[in-house]
Design an enzyme around this catalytic site. Structure first.
Site, PDB file in Angstrom:
ATOM      1  CE1 TYR A 132      -2.700  -3.376   1.178  1.00 62.30           C
ATOM      2  CE2 TYR A 132      -4.353  -1.652   1.098  1.00 62.30           C
ATOM      3  CZ  TYR A 132      -4.014  -2.993   1.130  1.00 62.30           C
ATOM      4  OH  TYR A 132      -5.011  -3.943   1.105  1.00 62.30           O
ATOM      5  CE  LYS A 179       5.147 -17.794  -0.133  1.00 63.97           C
ATOM      6  NZ  LYS A 179       4.717 -19.186   0.090  1.00 63.97           N
ATOM      7  CG  ASP A 212       2.039 -20.889   1.780  1.00 65.38           C
ATOM      8  OD1 ASP A 212       2.556 -20.579   2.879  1.00 65.38           O
ATOM      9  OD2 ASP A 212       2.690 -21.454   0.865  1.00 65.38           O
ATOM     10  CG  ASP A 236      -7.219  -6.389   2.606  1.00 60.82           C
ATOM     11  OD1 ASP A 236      -8.256  -6.045   3.210  1.00 60.82           O
ATOM     12  OD2 ASP A 236      -7.170  -6.537   1.362  1.00 60.82           O
ATOM     13  CG  ASP A 240     -12.415  -9.685   3.915  1.00 62.27           C
ATOM     14  OD1 ASP A 240     -12.211  -8.715   4.681  1.00 62.27           O
ATOM     15  OD2 ASP A 240     -13.043  -9.577   2.837  1.00 62.27           O
TER      16      ASP A 240
HETATM   17  C1  IPM Z   1      -9.979  -2.903   4.178  1.00 59.94           C
HETATM   18  C2  IPM Z   1     -10.227  -2.651   2.709  1.00 59.94           C
HETATM   19  C3  IPM Z   1      -9.187  -1.679   2.157  1.00 59.94           C
HETATM   20  C4  IPM Z   1      -7.815  -2.264   2.383  1.00 59.94           C
HETATM   21  C5  IPM Z   1      -9.380  -1.329   0.667  1.00 59.94           C
HETATM   22  C6  IPM Z   1     -10.763  -0.789   0.413  1.00 59.94           C
HETATM   23  C7  IPM Z   1      -8.343  -0.367   0.185  1.00 59.94           C
HETATM   24  O1  IPM Z   1     -10.249  -3.831   2.007  1.00 59.94           O
HETATM   25  O2  IPM Z   1      -9.962  -1.947   4.958  1.00 59.94           O
HETATM   26  O3  IPM Z   1      -9.825  -4.067   4.547  1.00 59.94           O
HETATM   27  O4  IPM Z   1      -7.356  -3.121   1.617  1.00 59.94           O
HETATM   28  O5  IPM Z   1      -7.179  -1.868   3.340  1.00 59.94           O
HETATM   29 MN    MN Z   2     -10.225  -5.605   3.254  1.00 60.27          MN
END
Ligand code: IPM
Ligand code: MN
Ligand code: NAD
Length: 344
Positions: A132, A179, A212, A236, A240
């Site tokens: 990023y 990694k 992984d 990130d 999720d």
């Molecule tokens: C998060 C989102 C962001 C990230 C995106 C929207 C840039 O996915 O906050 O998890 O990757 O940080």
């Molecule tokens: Mn995200």
């Protein structure tokens, strides 16, 4: 009086922010809000900017910002989303992205094995570096000979401080995920900083996994983890995954923090969900639980616990949106949490 900046954003962002603000109000924390409801895709489409210097000047003096979600299918994501989220994270130097995942109810786990369902872990994601960084470029763009490059930045300062934060919030253990077997230079730096951090924190159990293998282990036995510390992009992705194991993206909350300045940005882990925006189906719990993290940040762990208990009760009663198997809309699910909060 403490001021909280609020950016409702796009899509379901404003829909989940409204009940979250009702909860904030009900907590009676004695804060005022400064709502920046122009920081969104419409403004970006009209002017080419969404978050101005003047907006940042309003946000900087605030101890905390509450953000709904940003993202709009009318816009290419990178420039627009980065211009808000990444800008806030970098400008305020919010180097920790703290993403807890605790299973709210056994029925919400997608795992077959009952003994391994009770996920209760935290992803500590480095939040200002990695892929990023914004460093890179492309040449011969749009041709068959295009070359594109995005720099995966790691600094000693950036890695050491996020590792120390991970140890500071660990209850039982810290697992480093990287990694380093494939990514040579950054891998080496993370490994060196990790070994230095181990020496500074000798009393906490530690482990190391390549990303992984970590994904596989999290999916099969999330109960093996307490704190997972990792870089920006692995954090990130894995957050999720941990969200999905704790009940889904709709219930996942996060805090972007700088423990040194005391500033924070609080947001659900999910995005603007254009597929359900406007239908009233969005789950507000991720935003509401982000208010709990915000309350904790303001030193009100009691208020944070009250919010979590109210959400747990609403989940247990089945007063939930469709993603959690219920029938309620966003407003009704928010009202169910408020009712639980106000129960004597
Ligand atoms: C998060 C989102 C962001 C990230 C995106 C929207 C840039 O996915 O906050 O998890 O990757 O940080
Ligand atoms: Mn995200
Ligand atoms: P998303 O998180 O918006 O949605 C993924 C899936 O989860 C969708 O099917 C959605 O309907 C569902 N979902 C998400 N939140 C939900 C909720 N509260 N209740 C019920 N279901 C929910 O991810 P995406 O579709 O990849 O991204 C959409 C946009 O959001 C993109 O522009 C992306 O860049 C942006 N985004 C923003 C943030 C943020 O603002 N923090 C985070 C992630 C993605």
């Amino acid at each position: 009086m403490t001021t909280i900046a609020v950016i409702p954003g796009d899509g379901i962002g404003p829909e989940v922010t409204a009940p979250a603000l009702d909860v904030l109000d009900a907590l009676g924390l004695g804060v005022r809000t400064d709502v920046l409801d122009h920081v969104n895709a419409d403004t970006y489409l009209r002017t080419g900017h969404a978050l101005s210097e003047a907006d940042l000047d309003r946000i900087r003096p605030c101890r905390a910002t509450l953000l709904g979600a940003v993202g709009d299918p009318r816009l290419g994501d990178t420039a627009y989303v980065r211009s808000i989220l990444t800008t806030l994270r970098v400008e305020l130097d919010l180097y920790v992205n703290y993403r807890p995942a605790k299973l709210w109810h056994d029925r919400l786990s997608p795992l077959r094995d009952a003994a391994r369902r009770a996920i209760d872990c935290v992803i500590v994601r480095e939040n200002t570096e990695g892929l990023y960084s914004g460093i890179g470029g492309s040449t011969r763009t749009g041709t068959a000979h295009e070359v594109a490059m995005d720099v995966d930045l790691s600094t000693q300062h950036g890695v050491a401080r996020v590792l120390d934060y991970a140890f500071s919030v660990a209850r039982t253990s810290v697992c480093l995920v990287d990694k380093a077997n494939a990514v040579r230079n950054g891998g080496q730096l993370w490994q060196r900083c990790w070994h230095e951090a181990l020496a500074r924190h000798p009393h906490i159990a530690t482990s190391h996994l390549y990303v992984d293998a970590a994904a596989m282990r999290i999916a099969t036995d999330p109960t093996a983890f307490d704190v997972i510390v990792t870089n920006n992009s692995y954090g990130d992705i894995l957050s999720d995954l941990t969200a999905a194991l704790a009940g889904g993206l709709g219930v996942a909350a996060s805090a972007n923090l700088n423990p040194a300045t005391g500033q924070g940005l609080f947001e659900p882990v999910h995005g603007s969900a254009p597929d359900i925006a406007g239908t009233g189906a969005a789950n507000p719990f991720g935003a509401i639980l982000s208010v709990a993290l915000l309350a904790e940040h303001l030193g009100r762990a009691d208020a944070a616990d009250a919010v979590r208990r109210a959400v747990a009760a609403a989940v247990a009663e089945g007063h939930v949106t469709r993603d959690l198997g219920g029938t309620l809309g966003t407003k009704e699910a928010g009202a169910a949490v408020l009712a639980e909060l106000e129960r004597p």
